[in-house]
Design a protein around this motif. Structure first.
Motif, short mmCIF file in Angstrom:
data_model
loop_
_atom_site.label_atom_id
_atom_site.label_comp_id
_atom_site.label_asym_id
_atom_site.label_seq_id
_atom_site.Cartn_x
_atom_site.Cartn_y
_atom_site.Cartn_z
N UNK A 147 0.83 -1.21 0.00
CA UNK A 147 0.00 0.00 0.00
C UNK A 147 0.87 1.26 0.00
N UNK A 148 2.00 1.22 0.69
CA UNK A 148 2.89 2.39 0.70
C UNK A 148 3.59 2.57 -0.64
N UNK A 149 3.97 1.46 -1.25
CA UNK A 149 4.70 1.54 -2.53
C UNK A 149 3.79 1.90 -3.70
N UNK A 150 2.54 1.51 -3.61
CA UNK A 150 1.60 1.73 -4.71
C UNK A 150 0.48 2.65 -4.25
N UNK A 151 0.79 3.94 -4.15
CA UNK A 151 -0.19 4.91 -3.72
C UNK A 151 -1.21 5.12 -4.85
N UNK A 152 -2.44 4.71 -4.61
CA UNK A 152 -3.50 4.80 -5.61
C UNK A 152 -4.77 5.34 -4.96
N UNK A 153 -5.62 5.92 -5.79
CA UNK A 153 -6.89 6.41 -5.26
C UNK A 153 -7.75 5.27 -4.75
N UNK A 154 -7.71 4.13 -5.46
CA UNK A 154 -8.59 3.01 -5.11
C UNK A 154 -7.80 1.70 -5.19
N UNK A 155 -7.94 0.90 -4.13
CA UNK A 155 -7.28 -0.40 -4.04
C UNK A 155 -8.28 -1.45 -3.62
N UNK A 156 -8.27 -2.58 -4.32
CA UNK A 156 -9.08 -3.74 -3.94
C UNK A 156 -8.18 -4.75 -3.24
N UNK A 157 -8.64 -5.24 -2.09
CA UNK A 157 -7.92 -6.29 -1.38
C UNK A 157 -8.83 -7.51 -1.29
N UNK A 158 -8.44 -8.60 -1.92
CA UNK A 158 -9.24 -9.81 -1.91
C UNK A 158 -8.77 -10.76 -0.81
N UNK A 159 -9.73 -11.30 -0.07
CA UNK A 159 -9.45 -12.30 0.96
C UNK A 159 -10.25 -13.56 0.63
N UNK A 160 -9.79 -14.70 1.13
CA UNK A 160 -10.44 -15.95 0.74
C UNK A 160 -11.66 -16.28 1.59
N UNK A 161 -11.84 -15.61 2.74
CA UNK A 161 -13.00 -15.88 3.58
C UNK A 161 -13.53 -14.56 4.15
N UNK A 162 -14.78 -14.60 4.60
CA UNK A 162 -15.38 -13.43 5.25
C UNK A 162 -14.61 -13.10 6.54
N UNK A 163 -14.22 -14.13 7.27
CA UNK A 163 -13.49 -13.91 8.52
C UNK A 163 -12.20 -13.14 8.26
N UNK A 164 -11.47 -13.51 7.21
CA UNK A 164 -10.23 -12.81 6.90
C UNK A 164 -10.49 -11.39 6.43
N UNK A 165 -11.60 -11.17 5.74
CA UNK A 165 -11.99 -9.80 5.36
C UNK A 165 -12.11 -8.94 6.60
N UNK A 166 -12.78 -9.47 7.60
CA UNK A 166 -12.98 -8.70 8.83
C UNK A 166 -11.66 -8.47 9.56
N UNK A 167 -10.76 -9.46 9.54
CA UNK A 167 -9.47 -9.30 10.20
C UNK A 167 -8.65 -8.20 9.54
N UNK A 168 -8.63 -8.18 8.20
CA UNK A 168 -7.87 -7.16 7.48
C UNK A 168 -8.50 -5.78 7.67
N UNK A 169 -9.83 -5.73 7.65
CA UNK A 169 -10.51 -4.46 7.87
C UNK A 169 -10.19 -3.91 9.26
N UNK A 170 -10.26 -4.75 10.28
CA UNK A 170 -9.94 -4.31 11.64
C UNK A 170 -8.48 -3.87 11.75
N UNK A 171 -7.60 -4.59 11.05
CA UNK A 171 -6.18 -4.24 11.08
C UNK A 171 -5.96 -2.83 10.52
N UNK A 172 -6.56 -2.53 9.37
CA UNK A 172 -6.39 -1.22 8.76
C UNK A 172 -6.99 -0.12 9.62
N UNK A 173 -8.14 -0.41 10.20
CA UNK A 173 -8.79 0.61 11.04
C UNK A 173 -7.99 0.87 12.32
N UNK A 174 -7.41 -0.17 12.91
CA UNK A 174 -6.60 0.02 14.11
C UNK A 174 -5.32 0.78 13.79
N UNK A 175 -4.74 0.51 12.64
CA UNK A 175 -3.50 1.17 12.25
C UNK A 175 -3.74 2.65 11.95
#
Length: 232
Positions: A108-136
């Protein structure tokens, strides 16, 4: 006719039963999983499958970079000035997630873009990545984070897409712009003019919009003509 994933089988049977025998069908899809192909062949015996040479290939206009997120057999760790050997394996889910998270932020730091899609293989992992970004980014000064997966209802998914594709402030922020608030803004502007104070012109930089999703977002989602330059 749009065949939805969760009701694909019943919809297909309804279409087949309620149409004349001589009706010709053309089914179009960006991807063709084996299970879906078998369902179509069972309902429509003799159907012909036509695939282009570019199916499941990377488009020539896309630059693809593969990132190694595998875990080494052993790694050295410094605890209280002592080096110790620590063994990990691909079954260590916490270690796997930490490595991927590090590479995620690096990308994300190397590729500064207006819009980025992050694909996860499960709903649980989607929530983990979302929480990670929000906490950071607790202040919400770097990312505008949204999600898109099957555990959300249609209204919530539509709102996430709207936030991801729209350049205007989020709907809830515009909704808080009440007449009282507008009145206060006008009073502040008058006070600035009366005191000859300069009117602030600096604006905050736009946030990088990140949509965290499962493969539900890989099937014909309309991004309202906006460009998505980065996919993870």
């Amino acid at each position: 006719v749009l065949l939805l994933e969760e009701t694909f089988g019943p919809q297909l049977q309804t279409v087949g039963v309620n149409t004349p025998q001589e009706t010709q069908f053309v089914f179009c899809t960006a991807t063709l999983p084996d299970a879906i192909q078998r369902k179509v062949q069972n309902e429509f015996p003799g159907v012909k499958v036509i695939k282009g040479p570019g199916l499941h290939r990377v488009a020539p206009t896309i630059a693809e970079h593969l990132i190694d997120v595998s875990i080494q057999n052993t790694k050295r760790r410094r605890d209280n000035e002592h080096l110790t050997q620590q063994t990990s394996s691909s079954k260590d889910l916490a270690a796997c997630f930490d490595i991927k998270a590090d590479q995620l932020f690096l990308s994300l730091r190397r590729n500064k873009c207006d819009r980025t899609l992050i694909f996860c293989n499960t709903v649980e992992n989607c929530r983990k990545v979302e929480n990670l970004l929000r906490r950071t980014d607790k202040q919400g000064k770097v990312y505008h984070v949204g999600s898109y997966h099957g555990a959300m209802n249609n209204e919530a998914r539509s709102e996430s897409l709207y936030q991801f594709t729209n350049d205007k402030p989020p709907r809830n922020e515009r909704a808080t712009n009440t007449p009282q608030k507008r009145s206060n803004n006008r009073n502040n502007q008058r006070n600035n003019r009366d005191s000859n104070a300069p009117t602030p012109t600096a604006t905050a930089p736009p946030l990088d919009k990140v949509l965290i999703c499962t493969d539900r977002a890989a099937r014909g989602v309309d991004f309202a003509g906006k460009t998505v330059d980065h996919v993870l």
